[in-house]
Design an enzyme around this catalytic site. Structure first.
Site, short mmCIF file in Angstrom:
data_model
loop_
_atom_site.label_atom_id
_atom_site.label_comp_id
_atom_site.label_asym_id
_atom_site.label_seq_id
_atom_site.Cartn_x
_atom_site.Cartn_y
_atom_site.Cartn_z
N SER A 171 0.84 -1.20 0.00
CA SER A 171 0.00 0.00 0.00
C SER A 171 0.87 1.24 0.00
O SER A 171 2.04 1.20 0.35
CB SER A 171 -0.87 0.03 1.26
OG SER A 171 -0.05 0.29 2.38
N LYS A 172 0.26 2.32 -0.41
CA LYS A 172 1.00 3.59 -0.48
C LYS A 172 1.45 4.00 0.92
O LYS A 172 2.54 4.52 1.10
CB LYS A 172 0.10 4.66 -1.08
CG LYS A 172 0.85 5.94 -1.35
CD LYS A 172 0.04 6.83 -2.25
CE LYS A 172 0.81 8.09 -2.56
NZ LYS A 172 0.10 8.95 -3.49
N ARG A 173 0.58 3.77 1.89
CA ARG A 173 0.90 4.18 3.25
C ARG A 173 2.18 3.50 3.74
O ARG A 173 3.06 4.13 4.32
CB ARG A 173 -0.28 3.85 4.18
CG ARG A 173 -0.23 4.55 5.50
CD ARG A 173 -1.62 4.71 6.10
NE ARG A 173 -2.52 3.62 5.74
CZ ARG A 173 -2.60 2.46 6.39
NH1 ARG A 173 -1.84 2.23 7.43
NH2 ARG A 173 -3.44 1.53 6.01
#
Ligand code: GLU
Length: 500
Positions: free
Chosen positions: A247-249
């Site tokens: 994920s981007k996070r």
């Protein structure tokens, strides 16, 4: 397959195009192309607070860049809101759904009590048994309600055969009467998605295993609406080396398609890499042309187990999964050079390296030079960075190259300018003439050839390695080579600065 294949890619436009989303689109697209079917692009934008125009644009641009085309759409789910509501009312009218007036607090209290008593925490179906009069009375009072799907209370199981995972079943008694319309009147994803898929005539649903928990409930909706249930194929998730969902996070830009575009990926190389994250051809092939991939692809060969995205943050050499870089390098080395020339053009313009003559009188030189230097490159960016010395007099020096091949031999300070004089007097400038002159010079000095040759390379290209030196000299041209070699004393004077 006798019936026409119709698949869809229905992204929620709440962010950039993720490589996981791109992979879903690619699998659907391959399947549609293989069966001469149709792919529909449908933007699931009903979550108005989180959907953005920018995200929609990013998704469309990303797919276009990858070369993934669609046959219908983009449709927008929000255009069909009326249809979703109508179907919810149809389910109410036919006794397949009911209004539930239980408040959030009541539900929470029941859930807690069930948990404490170690009982089933499913909704207890209080409102399923309300009389029509009671429902009318509560509605008249304006008590808010949600609409719940009435799961048939039968013995046995409901199931389907997943193209990837095989038989999947669930006992009716374990399925809760789930909500299909919120108390604010908004239908939920579970319902909208099915209504849209029925309207669009979707025959195959290929999506991530994260949707597996929805499938049985969606099948119930299909049945309740009297529609044919499509074929389902759930693809494995993509995890990182620590088995976390990518994920981007957690991982940053490396999970977005745009990142690969900005880092000099060839679109088809990324498609080729993403396809292998969760599918294999059954043999050891890893490189596929578009036609080969369409031919080889099948839902049955999608892996059951999760795929691993082998990304090690912090290693600049492997700014993404090394396999992705290797596949890109393969295409970089083997694609027709004219296509590479086309792909680097924008970057050259941005970097101030573009010359209109590269499409005119210097076309052949440009193609030959790109072709010569690409062997060691990994991305399209490398042409304008590692290969900069071929296109500009302002090019960087790799400190390692200078240290090892220039500064180590103090004598090169005078030898290379002397060599420059000799080269300057050459009548012809080609591989043979430059080789002859340089070898004669080396012989006179009675030193190892490598000292001079590596020194020349470090100075004229800024790099420690590269194509054969005489080819390099011809490509860079007499004037530039002579000029660069004459300036060697300046490099020695700037030693401290150049090594940092
Ligand atoms: N909008 C959903 C998503 O992006 C679609 C799920 C589906 O394919 O049914 O996850």
């Amino acid at each position: 397959m006798s019936e026409e294949v119709i698949v869809r890619f229905p992204p929620s436009p709440t962010g950039y195009l993720h490589i996981g989303g791109a992979r879903t689109a690619i699998y659907n697209w391959l399947f549609a192309r293989k069966h001469h079917g149709k792919m529909i692009l449908r933007i699931e934008d009903t979550d108005a607070e989180r959907s953005t125009e920018e995200s929609i644009k990013g998704i469309l641009d990303g797919l276009t860049w990858l070369g993934i085309d669609w046959d219908e759409g983009p449709y927008f789910q929000s255009q069909f809101a009326q249809d979703h509501i109508e179907k919810a009312h149809h389910l109410l009218d036919t006794g397949k759904a009911y209004k539930c007036f239980c408040t959030r607090d009541e539900l929470e209290a029941k859930r807690k009590a069930a948990l404490a008593a170690k009982k089933d925490i499913k909704y207890d179906e209080t409102c399923r048994h309300l009389s029509p009069e009671e429902v009318a009375k509560r509605e008249a009072k304006g008590i808010p309600y949600v609409i719940r799907f009435k799961v048939p209370r039968r013995e046995g199981v409901i199931g389907y055969t997943d193209k990837v995972l095989g038989r999947i079943e669930k006992a009716y008694k374990d399925i809760e009467d789930f909500v299909i319309v919120r108390s604010n009147g908004r239908p939920l994803y579970l319902l909208c998605n099915v209504v849209d898929d029925i309207r669009d005539g979707i025959t195959h649903i290929i999506r991530g295993q994260d949707h597996l928990t929805n499938t049985i409930r969606q099948i119930l909706i299909y049945e309740a609406l009297g529609a044919k249930v499509p074929v389902f194929a759930h693809m494995p998730l993509t995890l990182d080396l620590q088995k976390r969902k990518i994920s981007k996070r957690t991982h940053g830009e490396v999970v977005s398609v745009q990142f690969y575009r900005e880092h000099g990926f060839i679109p088809w190389a990324l498609v080729n890499f993403l396809v292998l994250l969760g599918w294999s051809p059954g043999d050891d092939r890893e490189i596929f042309s578009k036609e080969e991939l369409i031919q080889a692809f099948s839902l049955e060969r999608i892996n059951k187990s999760n795929s691993i995205f082998n990304y090690r943050p912090g290693d600049p050499k492997f700014f993404t999964d090394p396999k992705a870089i290797n596949i890109n390098a393969h295409y970089l080395r083997t694609m027709p050079i004219k296509e590479i020339a086309h792909m680097v053009k924008e970057d050259f313009k941005k970097e101030g390296l573009w010359d209109e003559a590269y499409e005119g009188e210097k076309r052949q030189w440009f193609l030959d030079t790109l072709n010569m230097i690409r062997a060691r490159f990994h991305t399209l960016k490398d042409f304008a960075t590692l290969g900069r010395a071929y296109f500009s007099d302002k090019y960087p020096f790799d400190p390692k190259a200078l240290k090892k091949h220039l500064f180590k031999h103090e004598n090169l300070r005078k030898w290379l300018p002397e060599l420059a004089e000799r080269l300057d007097s050459l009548e012809y400038w080609n591989e043979e003439s430059t080789e002859q002159a340089i070898r004669a010079f080396i012989e006179e000095l009675g030193i190892k050839a490598g000292v001079i040759i590596n020194g020349i390379r470090a100075v004229v290209t800024g790099q420690p390695k590269g194509p054969g030196i005489f080819d390099v000299l011809v490509a860079i041209g007499k004037e530039r080579v002579v000029d660069r070699l004459k300036k060697v004393p300046e490099l020695f004077d700037r030693k401290a600065e150049l090594l940092t």
